[in-house]
Structure formats: C-alpha cells, structure tokens
Design an enzyme around this catalytic site. Structure first.
Site, PDB file in Angstrom:
ATOM      1  N   TRP A 102       0.929  -1.236  -0.050  1.00 30.71           N
ATOM      2  CA  TRP A 102      -0.081   0.042   0.046  1.00 30.71           C
ATOM      3  C   TRP A 102       0.898   1.335   0.028  1.00 30.71           C
ATOM      4  O   TRP A 102       0.340   2.275  -0.652  1.00 30.71           O
ATOM      5  CB  TRP A 102      -0.944  -0.084   1.202  1.00 30.71           C
ATOM      6  CG  TRP A 102      -2.150  -0.931   1.027  1.00 30.71           C
ATOM      7  CD1 TRP A 102      -2.224  -2.181   1.790  1.00 30.71           C
ATOM      8  CD2 TRP A 102      -3.162  -1.255  -0.245  1.00 30.71           C
ATOM      9  NE1 TRP A 102      -3.403  -2.810   1.242  1.00 30.71           N
ATOM     10  CE2 TRP A 102      -3.754  -2.384   0.101  1.00 30.71           C
ATOM     11  CE3 TRP A 102      -3.509  -0.206  -1.353  1.00 30.71           C
ATOM     12  CZ2 TRP A 102      -4.641  -2.628  -0.747  1.00 30.71           C
ATOM     13  CZ3 TRP A 102      -4.194  -0.739  -2.253  1.00 30.71           C
ATOM     14  CH2 TRP A 102      -4.968  -1.772  -2.037  1.00 30.71           C
ATOM     15  N   ASP A 172      -2.260   6.535   6.141  1.00 31.22           N
ATOM     16  CA  ASP A 172      -3.202   5.635   5.810  1.00 31.22           C
ATOM     17  C   ASP A 172      -3.613   4.704   6.874  1.00 31.22           C
ATOM     18  O   ASP A 172      -2.644   3.662   6.940  1.00 31.22           O
ATOM     19  CB  ASP A 172      -2.617   4.854   4.459  1.00 31.22           C
ATOM     20  CG  ASP A 172      -3.734   3.867   3.927  1.00 31.22           C
ATOM     21  OD1 ASP A 172      -4.776   3.725   4.409  1.00 31.22           O
ATOM     22  OD2 ASP A 172      -3.184   3.412   2.771  1.00 31.22           O
ATOM     23  N   LYS A 196     -12.924  -2.168   5.785  1.00 28.29           N
ATOM     24  CA  LYS A 196     -11.900  -3.221   6.667  1.00 28.29           C
ATOM     25  C   LYS A 196     -12.404  -3.120   8.203  1.00 28.29           C
ATOM     26  O   LYS A 196     -13.043  -4.030   8.531  1.00 28.29           O
ATOM     27  CB  LYS A 196     -10.471  -2.750   6.689  1.00 28.29           C
ATOM     28  CG  LYS A 196      -9.899  -2.270   5.404  1.00 28.29           C
ATOM     29  CD  LYS A 196      -9.476  -3.305   4.369  1.00 28.29           C
ATOM     30  CE  LYS A 196      -9.123  -3.175   2.991  1.00 28.29           C
ATOM     31  NZ  LYS A 196      -8.291  -2.332   2.757  1.00 28.29           N
TER      32      LYS A 196
HETATM   33  C1  LIG Z   1      -7.528  -1.717   1.251  1.00 30.93           C
HETATM   34  C2  LIG Z   1      -6.627  -0.735   1.456  1.00 30.93           C
HETATM   35  C3  LIG Z   1      -6.289   0.596   0.467  1.00 30.93           C
HETATM   36  C4  LIG Z   1      -7.089   0.375  -0.788  1.00 30.93           C
HETATM   37  O1  LIG Z   1      -8.408   0.868  -0.424  1.00 30.93           O
HETATM   38  P1  LIG Z   1      -9.589   1.186  -1.554  1.00 30.93           P
HETATM   39  O2  LIG Z   1     -10.979   1.294  -0.645  1.00 30.93           O
HETATM   40  O3  LIG Z   1      -9.926  -0.395  -2.330  1.00 30.93           O
HETATM   41  O4  LIG Z   1      -9.042   1.828  -2.512  1.00 30.93           O
HETATM   42  C5  LIG Z   1      -5.193   1.254   0.740  1.00 30.93           C
HETATM   43  N1  LIG Z   1      -4.578   1.132   1.965  1.00 30.93           N
HETATM   44  C6  LIG Z   1      -4.490   0.272   2.792  1.00 30.93           C
HETATM   45  C7  LIG Z   1      -3.875   0.299   4.009  1.00 30.93           C
HETATM   46  C8  LIG Z   1      -5.566  -0.644   2.537  1.00 30.93           C
HETATM   47  O5  LIG Z   1      -5.804  -1.819   3.364  1.00 30.93           O
END
Ligand SMILES: *Cc1c(COP(=O)(O)O)cnc(C)c1O
Length: 360
Positions: A102, A172, A196
């Site tokens: 990521w 993030d 998540k």
């Molecule tokens: C799942 C995830 C993403 C991407 O998320 P989307 O909603 O599919 O764009 C980005 N960063 C992390 C840490 C993630 O777990």
C-alpha cells in the site's frame, strides 16, 4: 443459516448486532416510512444520521475541533492522489515511508504531482518489518510525511507515532483505524476506507487539520478538493448515505462496548492467541518481525506450502473462510478486525493444532 467466521481482509465481517439492527430498520427507519437508502440526503432524517455518525466518530477518536471529518468516496486509492493534490501547497516534495504494497501504491501516485523522497524502506527484507525512525532520512522542507500505519497485505503495523516536528504527518489507517486509541493531534491528516474495520465499501473517511486545506494544485477537480467537501459538510454532492448510516451504527456499538481502549484490549488478546500458536509451532511460521506484528492482519505460512490448499479446505469445513494469503505473499492471512469474535480466532488455533497433529 449459521454465521461463518469470515477472515477476509476487506470487505470484511461486520458486527452481527449492527447487521441485525440494519435489517430491523431496513424498510422503515424509526417509523418514518422509508429506508435510509431512499432518503434525500438533504432531508432532516438523513442529516441527523450523518451528524450523529460524525459526532460519535469524533468522540471515539477524540478528534479536536480544528479538524474536519469528511465522508468521501473513491476508496483509500483516491486518497493516494488527493493527499498530494491538497497538501503539497506549493512545496516541491513530500516524504514517504515504504513498508509494503500500500505504501508503494501511495508513492507511485504521489509522484504524479511532485517529488517523492522515500525516507526509508523495508524492501530489503521483503517488507517484513517497519524501519525505526533513526533510519529515516526526513527532509525538513517536505510538504508532509506519509506512512501506512498498518500494511494490510504484509501484516506490518507501526505501534509508535513518527515524530515529524512542524511537517504534517499523514497516515493511511485503512486497516487499523478504530482498533485502538490514537492521538489525532499528532497528525495533519488521517484517511481510511471503511470496508476493513468501519463499515461497508463505498465510504472513505478523511480527518484533516483545517489549516492544511484550500491550497490545491492547479487543475485539481472540484471533487478532489478537501476544502469543497469541508465547506459543504460532505454534501457537495450525494454522499454514500447507506454506508455512512451503517458506519454510524458501528460507531454507536463501539461506544456502548467501552470505546477504543476496550477494543484494544480485546484485539490484543485475539492477536496474542494466534501469534502464540504460531510461535509455539515449527509447522506454522509468522514472517513478520515481532515488534511490527499487526493486531489486525496476520499472515502466516505452512512449512510445507504444498499443504496450503488442504489447510484452506479444512478451515472451510469448520466454517472459516477467506484465510488464503494475498496473491503477492502466498500462504495464509487471517484478518481479525473488531468484528471478529475471539471464538473465531480460537477456532482457527484449534484447527492449526489438529492439522499439525495430522500432517506435522
Ligand atoms: C484496502 C486498502 C487500501 C485500498 O483501499 P480501496 O478502498 O480499495 O481504495 C489502501 N490502503 C490500505 C492500507 C488498505 O488496507
């Protein structure tokens, strides 16, 4: 039908009590004669739902008044672009920590808008740890410092907050937000997709200090400007109303359960159960450095990868699904977000013990 134990990394399991409440309210919310899905986003019923969701999130995370909470769409992936578009603020470069898949995507996107300085990377050891801050090469003139607080694929989590002085810190937190308390004041901006640990897919939440917005790069689309969403209380266009409603139910449930300190206690107990089982066995292996072992996403491998498929089948037979590892890592991955009860982790540990007896 019985509920199964769903170890998916995302979209992930939601708390059963939230799903049941949503079911009970599905066609007629609080006696208003319609579903939340059918409400005008500018009507008083829906406005109260969104205002409650924001207030409850502010309370859970202790968000100070000078931070905006934005309910957006486009996933964390859209934030990979929105962060540089909004936070570069005329500066030439931004600092990024690279701890895995990521981080790499965030870095790749940021490079479209400015220079990216990778302050440190754990690529040398296949992203199995997070470099400590003494190994970072920070630039005091950087527009901001970005890191991924929990690498969902690699299972690498930072349990400390980087110190960046006057340079705003951006995180993030897609896969560990609401898993434990954080100090929002230490951040310039925090973003996370909901699917998540918060609610359904389709909702992305941004928490941003208000002095950082309003200075987008030239050509930024209106929809990518944080200031526009802030000025319009996330109603510049139609927000993802049903996803915000479900997230709001999750926030209320977390508050009723004692908030994030209580979640951390449970999450630590759940993760310990699984890591202890991995460490006690030479048949199962955790690839992650002990100090960075995620509480949320736990990858592990079998000593004999030829048994992977059989393990996944055995799990399914006991009501456990989505434990196959990400295609880039292989092996297994158990995602054990807030909604995974400790009974689910215990069932996995029991299976590991029985499987090792049979094949070890
Ligand atoms: C799942 C995830 C993403 C991407 O998320 P989307 O909603 O599919 O764009 C980005 N960063 C992390 C840490 C993630 O777990």
């Amino acid at each position: 039908m019985e509920r199964i134990f769903n170890f998916s990394a995302g979209p992930a399991a939601l708390p059963l009590e939230v799903l049941e409440q949503a079911r009970d309210e599905l066609v007629n919310w609080h006696g208003c004669g319609m579903s939340v899905m059918e409400m005008s986003h500018r009507g008083k019923e829906y406005m109260s739902i969104q205002a409650d969701a924001e207030a409850d999130l502010r309370e859970l995370l202790g968000i100070p008044a000078n931070y905006k909470v934005l309910f957006l769409q486009g996933g964390a992936s859209a934030q990979f672009a929105m962060v540089p578009m909004n936070l570069l603020r005329g500066k030439a470069s931004a600092d990024y920590l690279n701890t895995g898949e990521w981080s790499k995507k965030a870095i790749k996107e940021a490079k479209k808008y400015g220079q990216v300085n990778v302050v440190a990377t754990s690529e040398d050891k296949n992203f199995s740890y997070a470099p400590t801050q003494d190994a970072w090469k920070l630039d005091p003139n950087a527009a901001y410092v970005h890191y991924t607080s929990n690498e969902t694929i690699g299972g690498v989590e930072l349990f400390w907050t980087p110190q960046t002085g006057d340079v705003p810190l951006v995180a993030d937190m897609s896969s560990n937000i609401l898993s434990r308390p954080i100090d929002v004041e230490k951040f310039g901006l925090i973003y996370f997709g909901a699917q998540k640990n918060v609610g359904p897919a389709g909702l992305t939440i941004v928490i941003v200090r208000d002095d950082l917005i309003g200075q987008t790069v030239k050509g930024t689309p209106t929809m990518f400007d944080y200031a526009i969403h802030a000025e319009n209380d996330s109603m510049y266009n139609t927000p993802p109303t049903y996803a915000i409603y479900i997230a709001g139910l999750v926030f209320k449930m977390l508050k009723a359960k004692g908030g994030l300190a209580a979640m951390e206690k449970t999450n630590r107990a759940k993760a310990k159960l699984l890591y202890d089982a991995l460490d006690a066995s030479s048949f199962f292996i955790s690839p992650v450095a002990p100090e960075n072992r995620s509480l949320m996403n736990i990858p592990f491998t079998l000593k004999d990868a030829a048994l992977d498929d059989e393990f996944i089948k055995a799990a399914k037979a006991r009501g456990m699904i989505q434990i196959k590892g990400h295609r880039s890592v292989g092996g297994m991955r158990a995602s054990i977000y807030n909604a995974m009860p400790i009974e689910g982790v215990q069932a996995l540990v029991d299976l590991m013990r029985d499987f090792e007896k049979q094949h070890g």
